[in-house]
Scaffold this active site. Structure first.
Site, PDB file in Angstrom:
ATOM      1  N   SER A  77      27.031   9.780 -21.560  1.00 24.11           N
ATOM      2  CA  SER A  77      25.710   9.155 -21.541  1.00 24.11           C
ATOM      3  C   SER A  77      24.682   9.800 -22.457  1.00 24.11           C
ATOM      4  O   SER A  77      23.573   9.279 -22.590  1.00 24.11           O
ATOM      5  CB  SER A  77      25.172   9.129 -20.110  1.00 24.11           C
ATOM      6  OG  SER A  77      25.851   8.141 -19.370  1.00 24.11           O
ATOM      7  N   PHE A  85      36.232  -4.033 -12.162  1.00 26.32           N
ATOM      8  CA  PHE A  85      36.279  -3.403 -13.487  1.00 26.32           C
ATOM      9  C   PHE A  85      37.341  -2.325 -13.525  1.00 26.32           C
ATOM     10  O   PHE A  85      38.167  -2.268 -14.443  1.00 26.32           O
ATOM     11  CB  PHE A  85      34.915  -2.819 -13.848  1.00 26.32           C
ATOM     12  CG  PHE A  85      34.964  -1.854 -15.008  1.00 26.32           C
ATOM     13  CD1 PHE A  85      35.146  -2.311 -16.302  1.00 26.32           C
ATOM     14  CD2 PHE A  85      34.861  -0.486 -14.804  1.00 26.32           C
ATOM     15  CE1 PHE A  85      35.226  -1.422 -17.377  1.00 26.32           C
ATOM     16  CE2 PHE A  85      34.926   0.401 -15.860  1.00 26.32           C
ATOM     17  CZ  PHE A  85      35.110  -0.066 -17.149  1.00 26.32           C
ATOM     18  N   ASN A 133      24.726   1.922 -16.244  1.00 26.84           N
ATOM     19  CA  ASN A 133      25.309   1.833 -17.584  1.00 26.84           C
ATOM     20  C   ASN A 133      25.176   0.445 -18.178  1.00 26.84           C
ATOM     21  O   ASN A 133      25.157   0.283 -19.397  1.00 26.84           O
ATOM     22  CB  ASN A 133      26.780   2.251 -17.524  1.00 26.84           C
ATOM     23  CG  ASN A 133      26.936   3.729 -17.263  1.00 26.84           C
ATOM     24  OD1 ASN A 133      26.572   4.554 -18.077  1.00 26.84           O
ATOM     25  ND2 ASN A 133      27.466   4.086 -16.101  1.00 26.84           N
TER      26      ASN A 133
END
Length: 402
Positions: A124, A183, A221
């Site tokens: 990140s 996911f 995210n």
């Protein structure tokens, strides 16, 4: 990305790699180092005074750069052992001293020693780079932070109600796609699958928001997958190309790239998770497209340290854009107590630090600059459960020792 690899045990069938040995890199002189890629360390323009100025605590002489080097290396070795890390690399720039250090292994199976200039996935920390790009476009009038997301990107849930600013400071309320079981099931079933931003946003469309836009803070995210699309729409250029042209080349970050968006550089260290106490190589557990503009950057300690200094000293952004980036919202994220636009704020023994943390499959990262102390610290770890932020604190404490 945060909390990206939640199911390391599932990957155990890919082969368990035992940590058979760790070696510590010899500490290079803190005021003159050369990393594995041939980059000179030097003072990086930090100044001529030693750490903490001419005198240490109580008027005692400050330690020399060589003395500081040995102490920093000792702290890094101790942190690696305490956390049972495969390996770690770090960079410190303070006063007139610059130091690059490493400990442990870059490849546990081959017992290959970690080098100070090795490449890591940085997760990140990517978000700061992406936010900087958005602010550059804002300075040129190509987007406004108050524009609705729907002006640039179709298919975003409640995109007409969410502003660009709310995307960049995580106040959009959008669900984090990395929290979706669907996911992870798809990503781990086919680690080579290439993900498009639209596919990741589609996952979010089926999930309720955390809150109404602007009514809270939730690190997601998804926001920075959308940020990449915003930048491409406003600029008319692929985000990878724009990042290189507007940030990486001007800041002379020769060992940084956005994985999946441009050719990879050789030398990426192996990243690991743990399953039943044993190391599992998760370097390529998921295709980098699943991280994209939320976390696919690869870099080195030296490049990241240089980036945050050049970002916060006004080299990359003008005063108005820096003011926007450092407009904080409350962010209860561990040691982080404020979040701006792709930038975190935390307290430390050196004073307030600005930067970002990251985690992604196989890796954790932390890079911060304490402006008042003129002290930069970057720590990169090749274990996804490692705590790079704690090592930043360990090294910060070294810098205030008499």
């Amino acid at each position: 990305m945060s909390r990206v690899l939640r199911r390391t045990a599932i990957l155990a069938c890919a082969g368990v790699v035992l940590l058979t040995g760790c070696s510590s890199a010899s500490p290079a002189p803190v005021d003159r180092v050369t990393d594995a890629h041939g980059n000179g360390g030097g003072s990086d323009g930090v100044g001529s005074a030693g750490p903490g100025g001419a005198d240490g605590a109580g008027g005692a002489p400050a330690p020399s750069c060589d003395e500081l080097s040995a102490t920093l290396q000792g702290a890094l070795d101790g942190a690696m052992e305490a956390q049972r890390l495969p390996g770690v690399a770090a960079a410190v720039h303070v006063g007139g001293c610059s130091w690059l250090g490493a400990a442990g292994v870059a490849d546990a199976e081959a017992n290959l020693a970690m080098q100070p200039g090795d490449l890591f996935r940085v997760g990140s920390i990517t978000k700061t780079f992406v936010a900087a790009l958005a602010l550059m476009l804002r300075a040129e009038g190509r987007l406004s932070l108050d524009d609705a997301v729907s002006r640039y990107v179709d298919g975003v849930p409640r995109g007409e109600q969410i502003s660009v600013r709310q995307i960049l400071n995580h106040t959009s309320g959008l669900f984090d796609f990395t929290e979706s079981d669907a996911f992870w099931a798809a990503a781990l079933e086919d680690p080579t699958r290439t993900w498009t931003p639209a596919e990741l946003i589609e996952i979010v469309a089926s999930k309720p928001p955390y809150f109404e836009p602007g009514q809270g803070f939730a690190y997601s995210n998804t926001n920075y997958i959308i940020a990449g699309l915003l930048i491409e729409a406003a600029s008319g250029e692929p985000v990878g190309e724009l990042l290189r042209k507007r940030v990486l080349e001007p800041a002379e970050l020769a060992h940084t790239y956005l994985d999946g968006a441009e050719p990879a550089l050789p030398g990426l260290v192996h990243g690991y998770g743990r399953s039943r106490g044993e190391l599992v190589d998760t370097t390529s557990a998921v295709d980098p497209s699943a991280a994209g503009t939320a976390g696919a950057l690869v870099s080195t300690t030296s490049d990241l340290t240089s980036f945050y200094r050049k970002l916060l000293d006004g080299t990359l952004l003008g005063p108005a854009e820096l003011a926007e980036m450092t407009t904080w919202v409350d962010a209860p994220l561990g040691e982080v107590n404020g979040y701006g636009l792709g930038l975190s704020r935390r307290e430390s023994s050196l004073g307030v630090q600005y930067g970002h943390d990251g985690s992604i499959w196989g890796f954790t990262s932390s890079s911060y600059y304490a402006i008042d102390s003129d002290a930069s610290i970057t720590v990169l770890v090749n274990l996804e459960s490692g705590d790079a932020g704690t090592i930043v604190d360990d090294l910060s404490n070294v810098l205030i020792m008499p």
